[in-house]
Design an enzyme around this catalytic site. Structure first.
Site, PDB file in Angstrom:
ATOM      1  N   ARG A  47     -19.690 -15.545  23.651  1.00  0.00           N
ATOM      2  CA  ARG A  47     -20.623 -15.976  22.602  1.00  0.00           C
ATOM      3  C   ARG A  47     -20.667 -14.913  21.510  1.00  0.00           C
ATOM      4  O   ARG A  47     -20.714 -15.214  20.325  1.00  0.00           O
ATOM      5  CB  ARG A  47     -22.032 -16.236  23.170  1.00  0.00           C
ATOM      6  CG  ARG A  47     -23.044 -16.483  22.064  1.00  0.00           C
ATOM      7  CD  ARG A  47     -24.376 -17.120  22.487  1.00  0.00           C
ATOM      8  NE  ARG A  47     -24.824 -16.808  23.805  1.00  0.00           N
ATOM      9  CZ  ARG A  47     -25.357 -15.641  24.191  1.00  0.00           C
ATOM     10  NH1 ARG A  47     -25.516 -14.656  23.317  1.00  0.00           N
ATOM     11  NH2 ARG A  47     -25.736 -15.452  25.440  1.00  0.00           N
ATOM     12  N   TYR A  99     -24.229 -33.323   0.858  1.00  0.00           N
ATOM     13  CA  TYR A  99     -23.950 -34.038   2.097  1.00  0.00           C
ATOM     14  C   TYR A  99     -25.268 -34.451   2.764  1.00  0.00           C
ATOM     15  O   TYR A  99     -26.184 -33.634   2.899  1.00  0.00           O
ATOM     16  CB  TYR A  99     -23.115 -33.149   3.034  1.00  0.00           C
ATOM     17  CG  TYR A  99     -22.938 -33.747   4.404  1.00  0.00           C
ATOM     18  CD1 TYR A  99     -22.419 -35.031   4.560  1.00  0.00           C
ATOM     19  CD2 TYR A  99     -23.307 -33.048   5.544  1.00  0.00           C
ATOM     20  CE1 TYR A  99     -22.270 -35.602   5.823  1.00  0.00           C
ATOM     21  CE2 TYR A  99     -23.155 -33.599   6.814  1.00  0.00           C
ATOM     22  CZ  TYR A  99     -22.647 -34.884   6.938  1.00  0.00           C
ATOM     23  OH  TYR A  99     -22.509 -35.429   8.182  1.00  0.00           O
ATOM     24  N   ASP A 171     -21.521 -24.147  -0.707  1.00  0.00           N
ATOM     25  CA  ASP A 171     -20.755 -24.971   0.226  1.00  0.00           C
ATOM     26  C   ASP A 171     -19.430 -25.301  -0.458  1.00  0.00           C
ATOM     27  O   ASP A 171     -19.382 -26.084  -1.401  1.00  0.00           O
ATOM     28  CB  ASP A 171     -21.557 -26.234   0.567  1.00  0.00           C
ATOM     29  CG  ASP A 171     -20.859 -27.130   1.588  1.00  0.00           C
ATOM     30  OD1 ASP A 171     -19.623 -27.058   1.709  1.00  0.00           O
ATOM     31  OD2 ASP A 171     -21.559 -27.921   2.256  1.00  0.00           O
ATOM     32  N   LYS A 196     -13.074 -30.130   7.795  1.00  0.00           N
ATOM     33  CA  LYS A 196     -12.398 -30.864   6.718  1.00  0.00           C
ATOM     34  C   LYS A 196     -11.050 -30.219   6.382  1.00  0.00           C
ATOM     35  O   LYS A 196     -10.179 -30.173   7.208  1.00  0.00           O
ATOM     36  CB  LYS A 196     -13.320 -30.966   5.502  1.00  0.00           C
ATOM     37  CG  LYS A 196     -14.772 -31.267   5.835  1.00  0.00           C
ATOM     38  CD  LYS A 196     -14.946 -32.576   6.595  1.00  0.00           C
ATOM     39  CE  LYS A 196     -16.415 -32.888   6.767  1.00  0.00           C
ATOM     40  NZ  LYS A 196     -16.740 -33.528   8.020  1.00  0.00           N
TER      41      LYS A 196
HETATM   42  O1  P1T Z   1     -19.794 -32.169   9.969  1.00  0.00           O
HETATM   43  P1  P1T Z   1     -19.959 -30.676   9.914  1.00  0.00           P
HETATM   44  O2  P1T Z   1     -18.743 -29.915  10.267  1.00  0.00           O
HETATM   45  O3  P1T Z   1     -21.182 -30.216  10.665  1.00  0.00           O
HETATM   46  O4  P1T Z   1     -20.217 -30.290   8.372  1.00  0.00           O
HETATM   47  C1  P1T Z   1     -21.290 -30.779   7.626  1.00  0.00           C
HETATM   48  C2  P1T Z   1     -20.922 -30.838   6.168  1.00  0.00           C
HETATM   49  C3  P1T Z   1     -21.330 -29.829   5.317  1.00  0.00           C
HETATM   50  N1  P1T Z   1     -21.015 -29.822   4.002  1.00  0.00           N
HETATM   51  C4  P1T Z   1     -20.272 -30.803   3.471  1.00  0.00           C
HETATM   52  C5  P1T Z   1     -19.943 -30.761   2.016  1.00  0.00           C
HETATM   53  C6  P1T Z   1     -19.803 -31.845   4.267  1.00  0.00           C
HETATM   54  O5  P1T Z   1     -19.048 -32.797   3.688  1.00  0.00           O
HETATM   55  C7  P1T Z   1     -20.150 -31.879   5.650  1.00  0.00           C
HETATM   56  C8  P1T Z   1     -19.717 -32.991   6.537  1.00  0.00           C
HETATM   57  N2  P1T Z   1     -19.389 -34.156   5.855  1.00  0.00           N
HETATM   58  C9  P1T Z   1     -19.009 -35.342   6.416  1.00  0.00           C
HETATM   59  C10 P1T Z   1     -18.934 -35.545   7.737  1.00  0.00           C
HETATM   60  C11 P1T Z   1     -18.697 -36.417   5.460  1.00  0.00           C
HETATM   61  O6  P1T Z   1     -18.087 -37.432   5.843  1.00  0.00           O
HETATM   62  O7  P1T Z   1     -19.055 -36.255   4.282  1.00  0.00           O
END
Ligand code: P1T
Length: 380
Positions: A47, A99, A171, A196
């Site tokens: 961890r 998001y 972000d 992503k």
């Molecule tokens: O899904 P996660 O890895 O927890 O990330 C969240 C997140 C944060 N910031 C942005 C700009 C994002 O697009 C996302 C996750 N977005 C999607 C799952 C989507 O389909 O837009």
């Protein structure tokens, strides 16, 4: 200093000391043998530290021109860690188009812990300064925004943050460091949903933070270990592998994104196309100044603005897969109003342009002719 296209492959990396493995081994272990209490080789418990995660964290720092990288179990876990820098009574100014899951984390979790969030349109940065008071601690920026593809001037935000002694977090999920490196513009924290483009193959969920400041890094490493939402060794390996082709993938995402934005703009059924590379995009100038290219995310609305028609269109797609998420090699299509942004009330989402007919495309790296033909038949 290495150029970006070399950093993606070698940045922060060393060959494994045990056998010279070129790719870091997946250290699938929770713990490490000690000869005497505290007698270890820098790793005690996974961890806190894990060699595969460490290799990834070094790569993350390198590609974002930062000093410290941190990998989390998801993008939201990374944002959660940033919010834990705050105390009850603190205030955050966030972009109003972001998001849906980030909005949900802010308003449904951290608001209840006594943190106040102000959501403002940041395309005009003056709107930020108007909301600053003695309790403001953090500015939260997403650019390009999800799903409206608004562009926020990072350098201008950094100037405001500096003037008022606030933290600026960006972000950078949609842009990736291939297109923009927010720390170079004066941001304090870069955040990624590594799920992503960094992972790039739709096979892992992960988050990342990158910072320069030593004291800030220490606080975040403390939170990462104390709260414990770390990325596992196998997932760390996958994202590390993904990063190695980031620049090549992004180049093609941008080419295909451009071709699709231009195709959609000429389509008789399409009302508006949101892609920052278009000259008629309201923030095109800032995009051109702060981004190397314009990415593979494209959103559009149709003239009828009909919820059911939009759903039918995404159902008809064959090369594009109807799915949440983005940033993989394969093209995906989504309907934000019913999917990624369904957790934002209709009135709120429509204020920012997330209309019933809005379709969001994550343009992949397939042959462009097949992608355009697919959209053509789905819109017919
Ligand atoms: O899904 P996660 O890895 O927890 O990330 C969240 C997140 C944060 N910031 C942005 C700009 C994002 O697009 C996302 C996750 N977005 C999607 C799952 C989507 O389909 O837009």
């Amino acid at each position: 200093m290495m150029k970006f296209n070399t950093k993606t492959i070698h940045g922060g990396q060393t060959h494994d000391p045990a056998y010279g493995a070129v790719m870091p081994p997946i250290y699938q272990t929770s713990t490490y043998a000690q000869t005497t209490p505290g007698g270890h080789k820098g790793f005690e418990y996974s961890r806190t530290h894990n060699p595969t995660r460490k290799a990834l964290e070094n790569a993350l720092a390198s590609i974002e021109n930062g000093t410290y990288g941190l990998a989390f179990a998801s993008g939201l876990a990374a944002i959660d860690a940033v919010m834990k820098l705050l105390k009850p009574g603190d205030e955050v100014i966030s972009t109003n188009d972001l998001y849906g899951g980030t909005y949900r984390l802010f308003t449904k979790i951290f608001q209840d812990f006594g943190i106040t969030f102000h959501f403002v349109g940041m395309q005009d940065v003056k709107a930020i300064e108007e909301r600053i008071n003695a309790n403001t601690k953090l500015i939260w920026v997403e650019t390009p925004t999800n799903p409206m593809m608004n562009i926020i001037d990072i350098q201008a935000c950094a100037a405001i943050a500096k003037k008022h002694n606030l933290l600026l977090a960006v972000d950078n999920t949609f842009a990736t460091p291939y297109l923009q490196q927010p720390l170079d513009f004066g941001a304090d924290i870069v955040m990624h949903s590594a799920t992503k483009y960094l992972g790039g193959h739709s096979d892992v969920v992960m988050g990342a933070l990158i910072v320069n400041d030593n004291a800030l890094a220490e606080k975040l490493y403390f939170i990462q270990n104390a709260s414990g939402a770390v990325s596992g060794p196998q997932d760390s390996f996958l994202v590390l592998r993904g990063i190695k082709t980031l620049h090549v993938r992004m180049q093609r995402h941008c080419e295909n994104g451009k071709a699709i934005a231009e195709f959609l703009q000429k389509h008789p059924k399409v009302e508006k196309v949101f892609w920052p590379g278009l000259k008629n995009h309201p923030n095109h100038k800032i995009a051109k100044a702060q981004m190397k290219d314009f990415g593979g995310m494209v959103s559009f609305t149709t003239k009828d603005n009909n919820y059911k028609d939009a759903i039918k269109t995404v159902e008809r797609l064959k090369v594009f897969t109807l799915a949440e998420s983005l940033g993989g090699v394969e093209s995906l299509a989504g309907h934000p109003a019913s999917m990624t942004h369904a957790s934002i009330p209709k009135l709120e989402r429509e204020k920012t342009g997330v209309l019933d007919s809005l379709i969001r495309l994550s343009v992949g790296i397939e042959d462009i002719d097949d992608l355009i033909a697919d959209l053509e038949q789905a819109l017919a």
